[in-house]
Write a protein that holds these residues in place. Structure first.
Motif, PDB file in Angstrom:
ATOM      1  N   HIS A  12      25.638  75.112  66.181  1.00 32.73           N
ATOM      2  CA  HIS A  12      25.446  74.756  64.726  1.00 32.73           C
ATOM      3  C   HIS A  12      25.857  73.062  64.735  1.00 32.73           C
ATOM      4  N   ARG A  13      27.037  72.848  65.237  1.00 32.57           N
ATOM      5  CA  ARG A  13      27.744  71.489  65.248  1.00 32.57           C
ATOM      6  C   ARG A  13      27.095  70.436  66.051  1.00 32.57           C
ATOM      7  N   ILE A  14      26.765  70.985  67.220  1.00 33.21           N
ATOM      8  CA  ILE A  14      26.078  69.957  68.225  1.00 33.21           C
ATOM      9  C   ILE A  14      24.364  69.846  67.518  1.00 33.21           C
ATOM     10  N   ILE A  15      23.813  70.922  67.352  1.00 32.01           N
ATOM     11  CA  ILE A  15      22.297  70.608  66.959  1.00 32.01           C
ATOM     12  C   ILE A  15      22.210  69.979  65.774  1.00 32.01           C
ATOM     13  N   ILE A  16      22.874  70.247  64.656  1.00 34.52           N
ATOM     14  CA  ILE A  16      22.805  69.844  63.380  1.00 34.52           C
ATOM     15  C   ILE A  16      23.608  68.410  63.562  1.00 34.52           C
ATOM     16  N   GLY A  17      24.802  68.123  63.926  1.00 38.17           N
ATOM     17  CA  GLY A  17      25.541  67.011  63.910  1.00 38.17           C
ATOM     18  C   GLY A  17      24.878  65.808  64.769  1.00 38.17           C
ATOM     19  N   ARG A  18      24.214  66.040  65.941  1.00 41.63           N
ATOM     20  CA  ARG A  18      23.598  65.323  66.807  1.00 41.63           C
ATOM     21  C   ARG A  18      22.170  65.050  66.681  1.00 41.63           C
ATOM     22  N   SER A  19      21.505  65.837  65.948  1.00 45.99           N
ATOM     23  CA  SER A  19      20.076  65.782  65.485  1.00 45.99           C
ATOM     24  C   SER A  19      19.310  64.358  65.544  1.00 45.99           C
ATOM     25  N   GLU A  20      20.220  63.839  64.918  1.00 39.85           N
ATOM     26  CA  GLU A  20      19.496  62.357  64.418  1.00 39.85           C
ATOM     27  C   GLU A  20      20.117  61.135  65.332  1.00 39.85           C
ATOM     28  N   ILE A  21      21.091  61.582  66.131  1.00 37.45           N
ATOM     29  CA  ILE A  21      21.979  60.498  66.803  1.00 37.45           C
ATOM     30  C   ILE A  21      21.496  60.476  68.452  1.00 37.45           C
ATOM     31  N   ASP A  22      21.866  61.520  68.937  1.00 37.25           N
ATOM     32  CA  ASP A  22      21.661  61.540  70.502  1.00 37.25           C
ATOM     33  C   ASP A  22      21.098  62.833  71.003  1.00 37.25           C
ATOM     34  N   LEU A  23      20.520  63.717  70.400  1.00 41.63           N
ATOM     35  CA  LEU A  23      20.395  65.093  70.973  1.00 41.63           C
ATOM     36  C   LEU A  23      19.511  64.808  72.001  1.00 41.63           C
ATOM     37  N   GLY A  24      18.698  63.948  72.015  1.00 46.01           N
ATOM     38  CA  GLY A  24      17.613  63.424  73.377  1.00 46.01           C
ATOM     39  C   GLY A  24      18.343  63.398  74.456  1.00 46.01           C
ATOM     40  N   ASN A  25      19.575  62.655  74.322  1.00 45.49           N
ATOM     41  CA  ASN A  25      20.179  62.439  75.534  1.00 45.49           C
ATOM     42  C   ASN A  25      21.061  63.925  75.881  1.00 45.49           C
ATOM     43  N   ILE A  26      21.570  64.484  75.055  1.00 46.50           N
ATOM     44  CA  ILE A  26      22.134  65.699  75.214  1.00 46.50           C
ATOM     45  C   ILE A  26      21.076  66.692  75.783  1.00 46.50           C
ATOM     46  N   LYS A  27      20.043  66.707  75.273  1.00 47.15           N
ATOM     47  CA  LYS A  27      18.887  67.718  76.190  1.00 47.15           C
ATOM     48  C   LYS A  27      18.628  67.321  77.421  1.00 47.15           C
ATOM     49  N   GLU A  28      18.453  66.140  77.906  1.00 52.60           N
ATOM     50  CA  GLU A  28      18.320  65.494  79.168  1.00 52.60           C
ATOM     51  C   GLU A  28      19.776  65.943  80.113  1.00 52.60           C
TER      52      GLU A  28
END
Length: 66
Positions: A12-28
């Motif tokens: 939850h913390r990663i998906i919600i907290g980073r969804s508008e910041i750098d989730l694209g980089n995290i997914k890569e």
């Protein structure tokens, strides 16, 4: 990647907290490290309305997986 022992509060913390910041980089980076996309892992890890919410926050539409 194993689903055993998933810590939903961390997810939850990663998906919600980073969804508008750098989730694209995290997914890569996730894909590089695990040889599969986070979308595949999410599909095998969670289900139901909870899954719908998490994948949408991660930037996918639930229909993407059908």
């Amino acid at each position: 990647m194993s689903n055993f022992g998933i810590k939903h509060n961390v997810l939850h913390r990663i998906i919600i907290g980073r969804s508008e910041i750098d989730l694209g980089n995290i997914k890569e980076e996730f894909a590089k490290m695990n040889k599969e996309g986070i979308d595949v892992w999410l599909k095998s890890t969670i289900e139901g309305y909870y899954w719908d919410l998490i994948v949408q926050l991660a930037g996918y539409k639930p229909e993407y997986f059908n």
